[in-house]
Design a protein around this motif. Structure first.
Motif, PDB file in Angstrom:
ATOM      1  N   ILE A  64       0.835  -1.196   0.000  1.00  0.00           N
ATOM      2  CA  ILE A  64       0.000   0.000   0.000  1.00  0.00           C
ATOM      3  C   ILE A  64       0.878   1.257   0.000  1.00  0.00           C
ATOM      4  O   ILE A  64       0.668   2.169  -0.783  1.00  0.00           O
ATOM      5  CB  ILE A  64      -0.948   0.029   1.225  1.00  0.00           C
ATOM      6  N   LYS A  65       1.880   1.276   0.899  1.00  0.00           N
ATOM      7  CA  LYS A  65       2.751   2.443   0.997  1.00  0.00           C
ATOM      8  C   LYS A  65       4.078   2.041   1.619  1.00  0.00           C
ATOM      9  O   LYS A  65       4.106   1.385   2.657  1.00  0.00           O
ATOM     10  CB  LYS A  65       2.088   3.527   1.844  1.00  0.00           C
ATOM     11  N   HIS A  66       5.152   2.434   0.981  1.00  0.00           N
ATOM     12  CA  HIS A  66       6.494   2.217   1.530  1.00  0.00           C
ATOM     13  C   HIS A  66       6.808   3.420   2.422  1.00  0.00           C
ATOM     14  O   HIS A  66       6.783   4.561   1.964  1.00  0.00           O
ATOM     15  CB  HIS A  66       7.512   2.102   0.391  1.00  0.00           C
TER      16      HIS A  66
ATOM     17  N   MET B  86      13.263   2.705   4.851  1.00  0.00           N
ATOM     18  CA  MET B  86      14.166   1.572   5.029  1.00  0.00           C
ATOM     19  C   MET B  86      14.837   1.653   6.392  1.00  0.00           C
ATOM     20  O   MET B  86      15.198   2.741   6.843  1.00  0.00           O
ATOM     21  CB  MET B  86      15.238   1.569   3.944  1.00  0.00           C
ATOM     22  N   LEU B  87      15.005   0.509   7.031  1.00  0.00           N
ATOM     23  CA  LEU B  87      15.708   0.429   8.301  1.00  0.00           C
ATOM     24  C   LEU B  87      17.130  -0.064   8.118  1.00  0.00           C
ATOM     25  O   LEU B  87      17.931   0.000   9.046  1.00  0.00           O
ATOM     26  CB  LEU B  87      14.964  -0.500   9.269  1.00  0.00           C
ATOM     27  N   SER B  88      17.458  -0.571   6.944  1.00  0.00           N
ATOM     28  CA  SER B  88      18.822  -0.978   6.640  1.00  0.00           C
ATOM     29  C   SER B  88      19.190  -0.416   5.275  1.00  0.00           C
ATOM     30  O   SER B  88      18.321  -0.178   4.434  1.00  0.00           O
ATOM     31  CB  SER B  88      18.960  -2.501   6.660  1.00  0.00           C
ATOM     32  N   ALA B  89      20.472  -0.207   5.080  1.00  0.00           N
ATOM     33  CA  ALA B  89      20.939   0.377   3.834  1.00  0.00           C
ATOM     34  C   ALA B  89      20.812  -0.624   2.683  1.00  0.00           C
ATOM     35  O   ALA B  89      21.071  -1.816   2.869  1.00  0.00           O
ATOM     36  CB  ALA B  89      22.383   0.821   3.978  1.00  0.00           C
TER      37      ALA B  89
ATOM     38  N   THR C 290      12.568  -3.073   5.684  1.00  0.00           N
ATOM     39  CA  THR C 290      11.731  -1.911   5.406  1.00  0.00           C
ATOM     40  C   THR C 290      10.547  -1.815   6.371  1.00  0.00           C
ATOM     41  O   THR C 290      10.171  -2.786   7.025  1.00  0.00           O
ATOM     42  CB  THR C 290      11.158  -1.957   3.973  1.00  0.00           C
ATOM     43  N   VAL C 291       9.975  -0.628   6.410  1.00  0.00           N
ATOM     44  CA  VAL C 291       8.717  -0.382   7.121  1.00  0.00           C
ATOM     45  C   VAL C 291       7.719   0.046   6.055  1.00  0.00           C
ATOM     46  O   VAL C 291       7.974   0.993   5.298  1.00  0.00           O
ATOM     47  CB  VAL C 291       8.866   0.713   8.195  1.00  0.00           C
TER      48      VAL C 291
ATOM     49  N   ILE D 298       7.019  -4.638   9.195  1.00  0.00           N
ATOM     50  CA  ILE D 298       8.468  -4.481   9.326  1.00  0.00           C
ATOM     51  C   ILE D 298       9.052  -5.812   8.892  1.00  0.00           C
ATOM     52  O   ILE D 298       8.823  -6.839   9.532  1.00  0.00           O
ATOM     53  CB  ILE D 298       8.869  -4.143  10.778  1.00  0.00           C
ATOM     54  N   ARG D 299       9.785  -5.788   7.780  1.00  0.00           N
ATOM     55  CA  ARG D 299      10.148  -7.061   7.146  1.00  0.00           C
ATOM     56  C   ARG D 299      11.389  -6.894   6.283  1.00  0.00           C
ATOM     57  O   ARG D 299      11.646  -5.845   5.737  1.00  0.00           O
ATOM     58  CB  ARG D 299       8.981  -7.508   6.261  1.00  0.00           C
ATOM     59  N   LYS D 300      12.123  -7.993   6.122  1.00  0.00           N
ATOM     60  CA  LYS D 300      13.200  -8.045   5.147  1.00  0.00           C
ATOM     61  C   LYS D 300      12.607  -8.414   3.799  1.00  0.00           C
ATOM     62  O   LYS D 300      11.706  -9.265   3.720  1.00  0.00           O
ATOM     63  CB  LYS D 300      14.250  -9.086   5.543  1.00  0.00           C
ATOM     64  N   TRP D 301      13.100  -7.760   2.763  1.00  0.00           N
ATOM     65  CA  TRP D 301      12.704  -8.057   1.388  1.00  0.00           C
ATOM     66  C   TRP D 301      13.966  -8.363   0.599  1.00  0.00           C
ATOM     67  O   TRP D 301      14.990  -7.684   0.753  1.00  0.00           O
ATOM     68  CB  TRP D 301      11.981  -6.871   0.757  1.00  0.00           C
ATOM     69  N   GLU D 302      13.891  -9.371  -0.226  1.00  0.00           N
ATOM     70  CA  GLU D 302      15.017  -9.739  -1.072  1.00  0.00           C
ATOM     71  C   GLU D 302      14.489  -9.988  -2.482  1.00  0.00           C
ATOM     72  O   GLU D 302      13.605 -10.829  -2.675  1.00  0.00           O
ATOM     73  CB  GLU D 302      15.696 -10.995  -0.519  1.00  0.00           C
TER      74      GLU D 302
END
Length: 74
Positions: free
Chosen positions: A9-11, A14-17, A25-26, A40-44
């Motif tokens: 819905i909306k980015h 980022m919590l990590s570079a 990301t959040v 709050i999740r890692k995306w790859e």
């Protein structure tokens, strides 16, 4: 992670570079037919990995707990 459908819905940020294998990301995400939630999740490679999803009361409680523990940030 299973192949559950989702809609970003909306980015929010980022919590990590970026640059590593996964970026934390959040975002606001709708998982399947559920109401959108704070995610709050890692995306790859645009694929969701491990993370957490929070809704209304959980978000409020998290903010309260963080404010009590880290008042200097609020």
């Amino acid at each position: 992670m299973n192949n559950k459908s989702f809609k970003l819905i909306k980015h929010l940020g980022m919590l990590s570079a970026p640059g590593g294998d996964a970026v934390k990301t959040v975002s606001i995400v709708q998982w399947g037919e559920l109401e959108p939630s704070l995610d709050i999740r890692k995306w790859e490679n645009n694929e969701p990995k491990k993370g957490i999803s929070l809704r209304g009361d959980e978000i409020r409680l998290l903010c309260k707990l963080l404010k009590e523990e880290y008042p200097e940030f609020f």
